[in-house]
Design a protein around this motif. Structure first.
Motif: not given
Length: 506
Positions: A84-104
């Motif tokens: 449950v702890e692992k499943w509950s952690k936020p996911d990170r989308p694949g790296f995209d140079f246009n958006w990574f600075l906004m920590s999606p």
């Protein structure tokens, strides 16, 4: 009736659970894990009572209950506890140079107050593991067990308040009036397991509140026999999968398709398995279960009265004992009474086909099944059947046990189920809202996105276009070229950054 939940209390139960959810009590992972551990110990410490209850309700042997309900249920709950702890952690989308600075990121938020409506055929397995998924997700839960399994549902209703926080999980007991009242209320998600007929009522009621629903249904699950397969193995596993729980299994085989030339050989194998399974006769065997009610047994008798098929073995019905013999019929026409709806009992029709193409055509003439099963050692044969049919699962050389296989989803497609799958993490996902999250940074405007603000100009448009280049795939053969092709590449991003930086200093 005495143990049914008063209808007027049901809205209060839902409101109390809503208050608990809004209080944030289920937010801490530690508290979710405590409830999951309590649920596991509830089953472990009362295993004998569950065995006795399932014998009373369905005539199950202890071995069948342990294999199909108890152990699988405990395994899934403990797996949920560990993950449950692992499943509950936020996911990170694949790296995209246009958006990574906004920590999606993707938050895993609980949906809220959820309703789990369980069936009679597996009154532990199809209620308690989904309950674990809902608790792991951080939801508060109402569970509605089937009124047909009086002993098992009554035991669940007695034990849940002793082990789980009543502010978090409640049991509503009852039949149609209680279910109707539940469906009148707004929920954040409903999981319904049962028949397609009742599912239509559930979905109609949920639509009034725009409530999302997951349905786990059934259907006419076909079994295709490759004439070159191991017929002894196929017969043994088919007989087990069909007559386990007296045929009351949503993934059980519903009908068998095989070529004419092996029909008699295969029937001989089935009869040998029948003799080995029930040497003293199925009615006298402690290994052979019963239908859940006399009415369900009477439905089997009606099907046997209406079929035009030729009886191979079985056919006996004792309504008072809820007994329907394991039955095999041959010479079944595709329009026979046995082929209209899901049988959901211990009657196995055999249909002969010319080849696998005719088998595929017949399968596709029915609603999408919960499982399509093929007995074949030939990978090409299996692929042909699976590639040209649709179902919740595609199973080769096995029966029904895929529900307990770690990591596999349990769910249908179309008439056999919709709205997601269950088991393990899939149950957690059903009750979890994937919530998009983005953190805006002030300096983003300075280096790249100041062009989005009015007044809009052609220069700003060009800079924004350059900041988000699109790399198209190779042009398909035969697609006529345009008059002009725009060329974008990643260097446009750096051009836009430089241009905006210069503009910001002007």
């Amino acid at each position: 009736m005495a143990n049914f939940t008063p209808v007027e209390e049901i809205p209060k139960i839902r409101e109390e659970l809503h208050r608990t959810f809004m209080s944030g009590k289920m937010r801490p992972i530690s508290y979710r894990k405590e409830q999951l551990a309590r649920l596991a110990y509830m089953i472990h410490e009362h295993a004998d009572e569950f065995r006795e209850a399932l014998t009373a309700d369905l005539g199950r042997s202890a071995l069948e209950t342990d294999f199909l309900d108890l152990r699988t249920t405990l395994h899934e709950i403990t797996e949920t506890y560990r993950n449950v702890e692992k499943w509950s952690k936020p996911d990170r989308p694949g790296f995209d140079f246009n958006w990574f600075l906004m920590s999606p990121s993707i938050r895993k938020d609980p949906k809220g107050v959820v309703l789990i409506m369980g069936p009679f055929n597996y009154p532990m397995l199809l209620i308690l593991p989904p309950l674990a998924g809902a608790l792991a997700a951080g939801c508060t839960v109402v569970i509605k067990p089937s009124e047909l399994t009086v002993a098992t549902s009554g035991l669940i209703a007695k034990l849940i308040p002793q082990y789980l926080d009543p502010d978090v999980c409640r049991v509503v007991m009852g039949g149609v009036p209680e279910s109707t009242k539940l469906l009148e209320l707004p929920w954040d998600h409903i999981l319904y397991t049962g028949s397609g007929r009742v599912a239509k009522t559930v979905l109609t009621a949920a639509a009034k509140h725009l409530t999302p629903v997951t349905t786990e249904l059934g259907g006419k699950n076909p079994v295709v026999i490759d004439p070159k397969s191991d017929l002894k193995l196929a017969a043994r596993r088919l007989m087990w999968g069909k007559y386990t729980n007296c045929g009351q299994t949503c993934v059980a085989p519903d009908y068998v398709l095989l070529p004419q030339e092996i029909e008699e050989v295969f029937i001989k194998e089935l009869l040998e398995v029948h003799s080995s399974f029930y040497p003293e006769g199925p009615k006298n065997s402690e290994s052979y279960p019963r239908m859940v009610t006399k009415q369900h047994a009477a439905r089997m008798k009606k099907l046997l009265d209406e079929t035009q098929g030729k009886l191979v073995i079985g056919g006996e019905v004792d309504l008072d004992d809820r007994y329907v013999a394991p039955t095999i019929l041959k010479d079944i026409h595709p329009d026979d009474a046995l082929m209209e709806d899901e049988i959901f009992g211990p009657i196995m029709p055999i249909i002969t086909v010319r080849n696998e193409d005719e088998a595929i055509e017949l399968i596709n003439s029915k609603d999408h099944a919960l499982a399509v099963t093929v007995f074949s050692q030939d990978a090409a044969f299996r692929s042909k059947i699976f590639d040209n049919t649709r179902s919740g699962a595609a199973i080769a050389n096995e029966m029904i046990i895929y529900h307990g296989t770690s990591g596999l989803p349990f769910g249908g497609v179309g008439p056999s189920g919709s709205g997601g799958a269950t088991t393990g993490k899939y149950s957690f996902d059903v009750f979890t809202h994937n919530r998009a999250s983005l953190v805006g940074r002030g300096f983003i405007d300075t280096i790249i996105l100041n062009g989005r603000y009015p007044p809009h100009t052609a220069a700003k448009s060009k800079k924004l276009e350059g900041a988000s280049p699109v790399s198209l795939p190779s042009r398909p053969v035969g697609l006529a070229p345009p008059h002009a092709m725009a060329q974008n590449n990643r260097w446009g991003f750096w051009f836009a950054v430089a241009s905006n930086a210069v503009d910001s200093k002007v």
